[in-house]
Design an enzyme around this catalytic site. Structure first.
Site, PDB file in Angstrom:
ATOM      1  N   HIS A  51      90.747 114.852-119.838  1.00 54.77           N
ATOM      2  CA  HIS A  51      90.670 115.581-121.048  1.00 54.77           C
ATOM      3  C   HIS A  51      91.784 115.056-121.982  1.00 54.77           C
ATOM      4  O   HIS A  51      92.774 114.904-121.964  1.00 54.77           O
ATOM      5  CB  HIS A  51      91.185 117.207-120.720  1.00 54.77           C
ATOM      6  N   CYS A  52      91.120 114.599-123.128  1.00 54.66           N
ATOM      7  CA  CYS A  52      91.642 113.827-124.240  1.00 54.66           C
ATOM      8  C   CYS A  52      91.959 114.951-125.527  1.00 54.66           C
ATOM      9  O   CYS A  52      91.028 115.375-126.263  1.00 54.66           O
ATOM     10  CB  CYS A  52      91.119 112.862-124.663  1.00 54.66           C
ATOM     11  N   PRO A  53      93.459 115.048-125.730  1.00 53.46           N
ATOM     12  CA  PRO A  53      93.501 116.133-126.930  1.00 53.46           C
ATOM     13  C   PRO A  53      93.079 115.551-128.283  1.00 53.46           C
ATOM     14  O   PRO A  53      92.935 116.069-129.548  1.00 53.46           O
ATOM     15  CB  PRO A  53      95.207 116.477-126.891  1.00 53.46           C
ATOM     16  N   ASN A  75      89.807 116.437-128.572  1.00 55.53           N
ATOM     17  CA  ASN A  75      89.657 117.683-128.393  1.00 55.53           C
ATOM     18  C   ASN A  75      88.442 118.155-127.468  1.00 55.53           C
ATOM     19  O   ASN A  75      87.658 118.784-127.892  1.00 55.53           O
ATOM     20  CB  ASN A  75      89.378 118.590-129.687  1.00 55.53           C
ATOM     21  N   ASN A  76      88.302 117.315-126.343  1.00 51.72           N
ATOM     22  CA  ASN A  76      87.183 117.542-125.510  1.00 51.72           C
ATOM     23  C   ASN A  76      87.401 116.554-124.314  1.00 51.72           C
ATOM     24  O   ASN A  76      88.371 115.767-124.233  1.00 51.72           O
ATOM     25  CB  ASN A  76      85.763 116.807-126.013  1.00 51.72           C
TER      26      ASN A  76
END
Length: 320
Positions: free
Chosen positions: A169-171, A174-175
Site C-alpha cells: 500500500h503506497c500512501p 493513496n491506494n
C-alpha cells in the site's frame, strides 16, 4: 461454515482454489466509492470510481501533485523562459512538461484504479454452493472483510479489502498496488525519476550559466529568490530520483520474477505457475512490447467517463 463437500477456513492465508476470474459483483466497494445503484449488477463494474478515503494518503497524494507542479514552475519560469536560446527553452520545456503530464496521469490512474479488490462479503452459503467444490477441497475466508480469498490475495488494513496480487500500500498514490494498477504505478515511478533527473540537469546548467554572467540576466526573479528556488528543487529532485529509481527497479524485478513484495518478505513458496521475465512483463503491461506500455492513457475510455458523469448528475447512490 462447513459441509461434507468443502471446508471454509477462517484464517489469513492464501492457498485457495478460487481463480482470479471468479468474481461476484456486489454493490459495495468498502473503502472505495461506487457510482451506480446497489443492484446494478455487472453494469456497476463499468461505473466504478475507486477512491480510498484515507487522510494520510490524501495528504501524501496532494503533496505529490504540489511538488511536481512546483518543479514545473521553477523549470519553466526560473530557468527556461528567461533563457536566451529559443530552441533550448523549447526542446527542454516540451520534454519536461510532457514527462510531467505523463507522471501526473500515471499517478491519477494508479490512485483511481481498482487494484484488484475482492468483492466484500461474498462468503455466503449460496455462493459457496455455486462453486461446486469437490469433496476435500479447501477455500479460505478472510475474517476481516468476510470474503473468499483468491490465490495470492492479501488483506489491506487501509483499503479494508482483500487485494489480488497485492504488492504494497503506497500512501503517495493513496491506494494499494495490485493486479490491476501495478502497471500505472511502474509508469509513475519511471516518469518521476525521469523528470527528477531532467530537473537536476537543467539546474546544473542554469547554475553554470549564471556564474558566468549577472544573475539578473539569468532570471526574472532576484538572485536570492532564484537561488533558494533552485536549491529546494535540487533537494527535491535528488530525493525523488533516489526513491523512485529504487522503487522502479524493485517493481521491474518483482514483475520479472512474478513475485510481489509481500510474497518476497514472507518468503512464500509459489503455488502458482510463474510468468518469468518477459512473460511477466507482458502479463502486467498487456501484450507484446510496444510504445503503448509507456502510455498511461491506454484503456481510458471517454465513453465510460461520460457514463460516470451522467450517473452523478442523475443522483446515483454512493456506497462507501
Amino acid at each position: 461454515m462447513q459441509s461434507s463437500n468443502h471446508r471454509l477456513r477462517d484464517m489469513e492465508q492464501h492457498h485457495p482454489l478460487l481463480s482470479a476470474g471468479a468474481d461476484v459483483e456486489t454493490g459495495s466497494l468498502g473503502a472505495g466509492v461506487m457510482v451506480g445503484g446497489p443492484n446494478s449488477g455487472h453494469t456497476a463494474a463499468n461505473r466504478t470510481v475507486w477512491f480510498i478515503q484515507d487522510s494520510c494518503g490524501m495528504v501524501c497524494a496532494t503533496m505529490t501533485w504540489f511538488l511536481v507542479l512546483y518543479a514545473e514552475f521553477v523549470v519553466n519560469f526560473v530557468m527556461l523562459l528567461p533563457a536566451k536560446s529559443f530552441w533550448y527553452s523549447l526542446l527542454n520545456g516540451a520534454t519536461f512538461n510532457s514527462l510531467a503530464v505523463l507522471a501526473l496521469a500515471s499517478h491519477l490512474r494508479t490512485m483511481l484504479t481498482d487494484p484488484g479488490a475482492v468483492p466484500k462479503g461474498n462468503a455466503t452459503k449460496e455462493y459457496m454452493e455455486s462453486l461446486q467444490l469437490k469433496p476435500g477441497e479447501v477455500i479460505y475466508k478472510c475474517p476481516k472483510c468476510c470474503s473468499i480469498k483468491p490465490e495470492r490475495a492479501h488483506h489491506c488494513s487501509i483499503c479494508k479489502r482483500c487485494i489480488r496480487k497485492m504488492d504494497h500500500h503506497c500512501p503517495w498514490v493513496n491506494n494499494c498496488v495490485g493486479e490491476k494498477n501495478q502497471r500505472f504505478f511502474v509508469l509513475f515511478t519511471m516518469y518521476i525519476a525521469l523528470i527528477s533527473a531532467h530537473a537536476l540537469g537543467l539546474s546544473g546548467m542554469h547554475f553554470f550559466t549564471c556564474i558566468k554572467v549577472q544573475w539578473n540576466e539569468c532570471s526574472n526573479f532576484s538572485p536570492g529568490v532564484s537561488v533558494l528556488l533552485l536549491i529546494f528543487l535540487c533537494l527535491e529532485a535528488i530525493l525523488f530520483l533516489t526513491f523512485t529509481a529504487v522503487m522502479f527497479g524493485t517493481q521491474i524485478h518483482s514483475i520479472c520474477n512474478d513475485e510481489t513484495e509481500i510474497e518476497r518478505l514472507k518468503n512464500e513458496k509459489p503455488t502458482w505457475e510463474r510468468h518469468m521475465r518477459w512473460d511477466g512483463m507482458k502479463s502486467v503491461f498487456g501484450g507484446p512490447p510496444s510504445l503503448l506500455w509507456c502510455n498511461p492513457f491506454t484503456g481510458l475510455r471517454l465513453r465510460r467517463l461520460l457514463v460516470v458523469t451522467q450517473g452523478r448528475r442523475a443522483g446515483s447512490e454512493f456506497s462507501v
